[in-house]
Design a protein around this motif. Structure first.
Motif, PDB file in Angstrom:
ATOM      1  N   ARG A   1      -3.357  15.633  -7.228  1.00 51.27           N
ATOM      2  CA  ARG A   1      -4.435  15.156  -6.362  1.00 51.27           C
ATOM      3  C   ARG A   1      -4.326  15.754  -4.961  1.00 51.27           C
ATOM      4  O   ARG A   1      -5.301  16.240  -4.394  1.00 51.27           O
ATOM      5  CB  ARG A   1      -4.392  13.627  -6.272  1.00 51.27           C
ATOM      6  CG  ARG A   1      -5.484  13.057  -5.377  1.00 51.27           C
ATOM      7  CD  ARG A   1      -5.307  11.579  -5.165  1.00 51.27           C
ATOM      8  NE  ARG A   1      -6.241  11.085  -4.171  1.00 51.27           N
ATOM      9  CZ  ARG A   1      -6.020  10.029  -3.419  1.00 51.27           C
ATOM     10  NH1 ARG A   1      -4.891   9.342  -3.548  1.00 51.27           N
ATOM     11  NH2 ARG A   1      -6.921   9.632  -2.543  1.00 51.27           N
TER      12      ARG A   1
ATOM     13  N   THR B   1       0.844  -1.196   0.000  1.00 54.13           N
ATOM     14  CA  THR B   1       0.000   0.000   0.000  1.00 54.13           C
ATOM     15  C   THR B   1       0.877   1.243   0.000  1.00 54.13           C
ATOM     16  O   THR B   1       1.796   1.364   0.803  1.00 54.13           O
ATOM     17  CB  THR B   1      -0.918   0.009   1.225  1.00 54.13           C
ATOM     18  OG1 THR B   1      -1.726  -1.158   1.199  1.00 54.13           O
ATOM     19  CG2 THR B   1      -1.791   1.253   1.234  1.00 54.13           C
TER      20      THR B   1
ATOM     21  N   ILE C   1      -6.863  18.330  -2.858  1.00 56.06           N
ATOM     22  CA  ILE C   1      -7.388  18.102  -1.506  1.00 56.06           C
ATOM     23  C   ILE C   1      -7.078  19.289  -0.602  1.00 56.06           C
ATOM     24  O   ILE C   1      -7.913  19.719   0.208  1.00 56.06           O
ATOM     25  CB  ILE C   1      -6.803  16.801  -0.923  1.00 56.06           C
ATOM     26  CG1 ILE C   1      -7.300  15.592  -1.713  1.00 56.06           C
ATOM     27  CG2 ILE C   1      -7.170  16.658   0.554  1.00 56.06           C
ATOM     28  CD1 ILE C   1      -6.681  14.282  -1.273  1.00 56.06           C
TER      29      ILE C   1
ATOM     30  N   GLU D   1      -0.517   7.000  -2.237  1.00 55.09           N
ATOM     31  CA  GLU D   1      -1.501   7.313  -3.282  1.00 55.09           C
ATOM     32  C   GLU D   1      -2.724   6.412  -3.220  1.00 55.09           C
ATOM     33  O   GLU D   1      -3.764   6.732  -3.780  1.00 55.09           O
ATOM     34  CB  GLU D   1      -0.851   7.199  -4.663  1.00 55.09           C
ATOM     35  CG  GLU D   1      -0.032   8.404  -5.046  1.00 55.09           C
ATOM     36  CD  GLU D   1      -0.888   9.652  -5.169  1.00 55.09           C
ATOM     37  OE1 GLU D   1      -1.835   9.651  -5.958  1.00 55.09           O
ATOM     38  OE2 GLU D   1      -0.618  10.614  -4.444  1.00 55.09           O
ATOM     39  N   ASP D   2      -2.609   5.276  -2.542  1.00 57.07           N
ATOM     40  CA  ASP D   2      -3.724   4.344  -2.471  1.00 57.07           C
ATOM     41  C   ASP D   2      -4.773   4.764  -1.446  1.00 57.07           C
ATOM     42  O   ASP D   2      -5.884   4.223  -1.431  1.00 57.07           O
ATOM     43  CB  ASP D   2      -3.219   2.939  -2.120  1.00 57.07           C
ATOM     44  CG  ASP D   2      -2.316   2.382  -3.207  1.00 57.07           C
ATOM     45  OD1 ASP D   2      -2.573   2.689  -4.391  1.00 57.07           O
ATOM     46  OD2 ASP D   2      -1.358   1.673  -2.877  1.00 57.07           O
ATOM     47  N   LEU D   3      -4.428   5.685  -0.569  1.00 55.98           N
ATOM     48  CA  LEU D   3      -5.369   6.109   0.461  1.00 55.98           C
ATOM     49  C   LEU D   3      -6.505   6.913  -0.148  1.00 55.98           C
ATOM     50  O   LEU D   3      -6.326   7.673  -1.092  1.00 55.98           O
ATOM     51  CB  LEU D   3      -4.650   6.952   1.522  1.00 55.98           C
ATOM     52  CG  LEU D   3      -3.508   6.262   2.286  1.00 55.98           C
ATOM     53  CD1 LEU D   3      -2.858   7.244   3.246  1.00 55.98           C
ATOM     54  CD2 LEU D   3      -4.015   5.042   3.022  1.00 55.98           C
ATOM     55  N   SER D   4      -7.676   6.762   0.439  1.00 54.97           N
ATOM     56  CA  SER D   4      -8.839   7.498  -0.047  1.00 54.97           C
ATOM     57  C   SER D   4      -8.780   8.951   0.404  1.00 54.97           C
ATOM     58  O   SER D   4      -8.048   9.303   1.334  1.00 54.97           O
ATOM     59  CB  SER D   4     -10.124   6.861   0.491  1.00 54.97           C
ATOM     60  OG  SER D   4     -10.193   7.011   1.898  1.00 54.97           O
ATOM     61  N   ASN D   5      -9.584   9.781  -0.260  1.00 55.81           N
ATOM     62  CA  ASN D   5      -9.633  11.196   0.125  1.00 55.81           C
ATOM     63  C   ASN D   5     -10.079  11.366   1.565  1.00 55.81           C
ATOM     64  O   ASN D   5      -9.604  12.253   2.290  1.00 55.81           O
ATOM     65  CB  ASN D   5     -10.567  11.957  -0.804  1.00 55.81           C
ATOM     66  CG  ASN D   5      -9.959  12.187  -2.167  1.00 55.81           C
ATOM     67  OD1 ASN D   5      -8.826  11.776  -2.420  1.00 55.81           O
ATOM     68  ND2 ASN D   5     -10.691  12.841  -3.047  1.00 55.81           N
ATOM     69  N   GLU D   6     -11.006  10.511   2.001  1.00 56.13           N
ATOM     70  CA  GLU D   6     -11.522  10.614   3.368  1.00 56.13           C
ATOM     71  C   GLU D   6     -10.404  10.405   4.396  1.00 56.13           C
ATOM     72  O   GLU D   6     -10.365  11.080   5.436  1.00 56.13           O
ATOM     73  CB  GLU D   6     -12.638   9.583   3.593  1.00 56.13           C
ATOM     74  CG  GLU D   6     -13.939   9.879   2.878  1.00 56.13           C
ATOM     75  CD  GLU D   6     -13.858   9.595   1.376  1.00 56.13           C
ATOM     76  OE1 GLU D   6     -12.896   8.925   0.948  1.00 56.13           O
ATOM     77  OE2 GLU D   6     -14.759  10.056   0.642  1.00 56.13           O
ATOM     78  N   ILE D   7      -9.502   9.481   4.084  1.00 60.99           N
ATOM     79  CA  ILE D   7      -8.387   9.246   5.013  1.00 60.99           C
ATOM     80  C   ILE D   7      -7.443  10.440   5.027  1.00 60.99           C
ATOM     81  O   ILE D   7      -6.925  10.840   6.076  1.00 60.99           O
ATOM     82  CB  ILE D   7      -7.643   7.951   4.636  1.00 60.99           C
ATOM     83  CG1 ILE D   7      -8.561   6.744   4.850  1.00 60.99           C
ATOM     84  CG2 ILE D   7      -6.370   7.802   5.462  1.00 60.99           C
ATOM     85  CD1 ILE D   7      -7.917   5.423   4.490  1.00 60.99           C
TER      86      ILE D   7
END
Length: 555
Positions: A37, A5, A41, A8-14
């Motif tokens: 990206r 992981t 954010i 970049e694999d983390l979601s925007n919410e995280i």
């Protein structure tokens, strides 16, 4: 299963969750310009700005350059107006940026050079402001006009969500008695009243209470503004009879913090408490310097009667009183025994009645003893009945009364406060072999993180630097005073090479020399990376300052 992981694999919410743990400067330093990206954010997250006294001007400029496109995202400000190498930070930020969505604002130590005109304009227009605080240790740095304007702007603010106001600066707030109301949603209020009388202005306080219709948490500090009057006046604070039928009743008030530096008696306090019948928490702090005082203030039975009559629902009572006396010391056993009721009523109730000057809380100052012949071991034992000494994390020991011949007393104190991490000690004591080479103290030395050496005729010797590092291996903050700049240079070199966890160093010197300062930012960064390659060091937050009297280094 072998897939790793990546960030970049983390979601925007995280990412949103992660950014909640950082303030704006940290976010801009760590995440700006990583990729499109992340930049996207950063355009939509709320920002919290925290500027502390150890920040430097270079960091402020870096932060300001990014706020040009993000100021409308700022919801919280906490600003020390005077930082390590500059002042008037509040003026800089409010002159350069508008913060229309500000919800929380905290100002600390406003400089005398700060112009507040733009600050006032912006505060007036904030319709989302929830909390405003100003902490000014030196109230003289703010002129009277600015104090008046700021007080009126905040206490007459139209924000529909304003909940908390704290104005901690010396000012005669009696003009507030002309107000007819304060923000209707105000829940927490802290004010400082500078009184021209040495007697508690009880009627003025009661008049102010009439405005606190919605306030649940109230803090009032009353200070004495010296005038030409005889300090040896009679201790009686009697005045015209109080009409209890005309007192405001604040049934919503549950917490009251009263700090006074003027004379008062139990009757005055009772009349104020009578306005708060549902009070559950009462914090009382009193300090009197030279005038005498009513003995009833140290009588636990009087306090018991007052609290049972006026605030029967009280569940927490903190009582701090400091009196500097020139006559004989009061019988502490009588005082302590009179408060036996509170020990039974409140679990874990502590009372401190000390013969020395002290800082209440998690720090103790063992200097300025009233009796040079007092047995330290007995004093420490007596104090331990009221304070859990292992909880003490800050300790100051002065050689004014503890000279080198009393090294054993110092050993007793340190062993009793065995969890100290912040030590302030006089240089002669620090470098004494009876202290620094005492095996019974080595385990305590190893856990100390901050050490400040105070000079009294003897400066810290440069040849002692290596031994200090060996005895105190966990140090992160060091403050010393040396004689010349030459000594300063050699000591810094030792600390840079041997103090692995060093984060702040300040060495003051009394005499300058022709020797050039070799400690540039680049030199320090390279030296630390060479000696401690596994330690993270962000060169963007590293600074060096030499003002001709002291060298400060922040890593």
């Amino acid at each position: 299963m072998n897939r790793h992981t990546q960030l970049e694999d983390l979601s925007n919410e995280i990412f949103f969750e992660i950014f909640d743990y950082f303030h704006a400067l940290e976010i801009f330093i760590s995440f700006t310009c990583l990729n499109r990206r992340i930049s996207s954010i950063l355009q939509s997250i709320p920002l919290r700005i925290v500027i502390l006294s150890d920040h430097c001007y270079r960091q402020i400029n870096f932060l300001s350059s990014h706020l040009a496109n993000h100021a409308d995202q700022v919801i919280s400000l906490e600003i020390f107006d005077t930082i390590c190498d500059y002042t008037s930070i509040i003026s800089i930020l409010f002159n350069r940026h508008n913060f229309p969505n500000l919800e929380s604002c905290i100002f600390v130590s406003i400089s005398s050079t700060t112009i507040l005109e733009n600050v006032f304009k912006q505060i007036k227009s904030l319709n989302r402001l929830v909390s405003f605080s100003l902490y000014q240790p030196n109230g003289e740095n703010i002129n009277e006009i600015d104090k008046h304007n700021l007080t009126n702007i905040i206490l007459l603010h139209k924000s529909p969500v304003l909940r908390s106001i704290s104005l901690q600066f010396n000012y005669d707030n009696m003009h507030l008695l002309n107000l007819t109301s304060m923000p209707s949603n105000l829940v927490s209020l802290k004010l400082c009243i500078s009184s021209s009388s040495s007697i508690l202005p009880v009627y003025s306080i009661i008049s102010m209470l009439r405005l606190c219709h919605s306030v649940r948490y109230l803090g009032i500090m009353v200070t004495y503004q010296a005038v030409n009057e005889n300090n040896a006046i009679n201790t009686s604070t009697s005045s015209k009879p109080i009409n209890y039928n005309d007192l405001p009743i604040l049934s919503q008030m549950i917490s009251f913090d009263l700090t006074i530096f003027v004379r008062c008696d139990s009757r005055s306090i009772a009349s104020i408490l009578h306005c708060m019948p549902h009070l559950t928490h009462f914090y009382f702090t009193m300090a009197i310097a030279t005038w005498s005082y009513p003995a009833e203030l140290l009588d636990g039975y009087v306090w018991q009667d007052t609290l049972e009559r006026c605030v029967p629902h009280l569940s927490k009572f903190e009582f701090h009183i400091s009196i500097i006396k020139t006559n004989s010391i009061s019988d502490l056993d009588i005082i302590v025994n009179s408060f036996a009721y509170f020990v039974q009523k409140y679990s874990n109730w502590n009372m401190i009645v000390q013969r020395w000057k002290f800082f209440f809380g998690r720090s103790v100052n063992f200097n300025e003893m009233n009796d040079d012949n007092i047995d330290v071991k007995k004093s420490v034992t007596y104090l331990s009945h009221f304070v859990h000494l292992p909880n003490i994390t800050e300790l100051e020991i002065s050689s004014k009364n503890y000279d080198l011949s009393r090294w054993y007393d110092i050993e007793i104190i340190l062993q009793s406060c065995r969890n100290v991490t912040n030590l302030k000690i006089n240089t002669p004591l620090l470098i004494s072999s009876k202290f620094i080479d005492n095996p019974s103290l080595f385990s305590i030395f190893k856990q100390i993180k901050r050490i400040t050496s105070i000079t009294e005729k003897i400066y810290f010797p440069s040849k002692f630097a290596l031994k200090l590092v060996q005895r105190f291996p966990s140090l992160t903050d060091i403050e010393l005073i040396v004689f010349t700049f030459d000594h300063c240079v050699s000591i810094i070199e030792v600390f840079l090479c041997h103090v692995e966890h060093l984060s702040y160093l300040k060495i003051s010197y009394s005499q300058n020399t022709l020797l050039d300062n070799p400690f540039s930012r680049h030199y320090i960064i390279e030296k630390r990376r060479q000696i401690f390659p596994n330690n993270l060091l962000d060169e963007r937050t590293t600074y060096v300052k030499d003002n001709g009297e002291a060298i400060q280094i922040r890593l």
